[in-house]
Design a protein around this motif. Sequence first.
Motif: not given
Length: 83
Positions: A66-70
């Motif tokens: 989905f995405y890569t977080d901070a």
Amino acid sequence: TLVAWTTQGFVPKQPYAGSETAENFEPFAFGLIELGDVVRVEARLTENDPAKLKPGMELELTFVPFYTDAEGTDIVTWAFAPI
């Protein structure tokens, strides 16, 4: 089984959590999936070509990036894939 579907052809508006931008966006499909004869859920599909989707086709639950977080953690989400 797949009941109905459509495709998302534009970047979702905020506060969408995904990492897509106008530069890297790829259209995706989502559909209405029937679980048994009682429950229906709306969910993302792994196949985004409408020509490859058919009413009543069997699907299986899977997980997709989905995405890569901070902090650098890869976040996944669930979706349904044709069998």
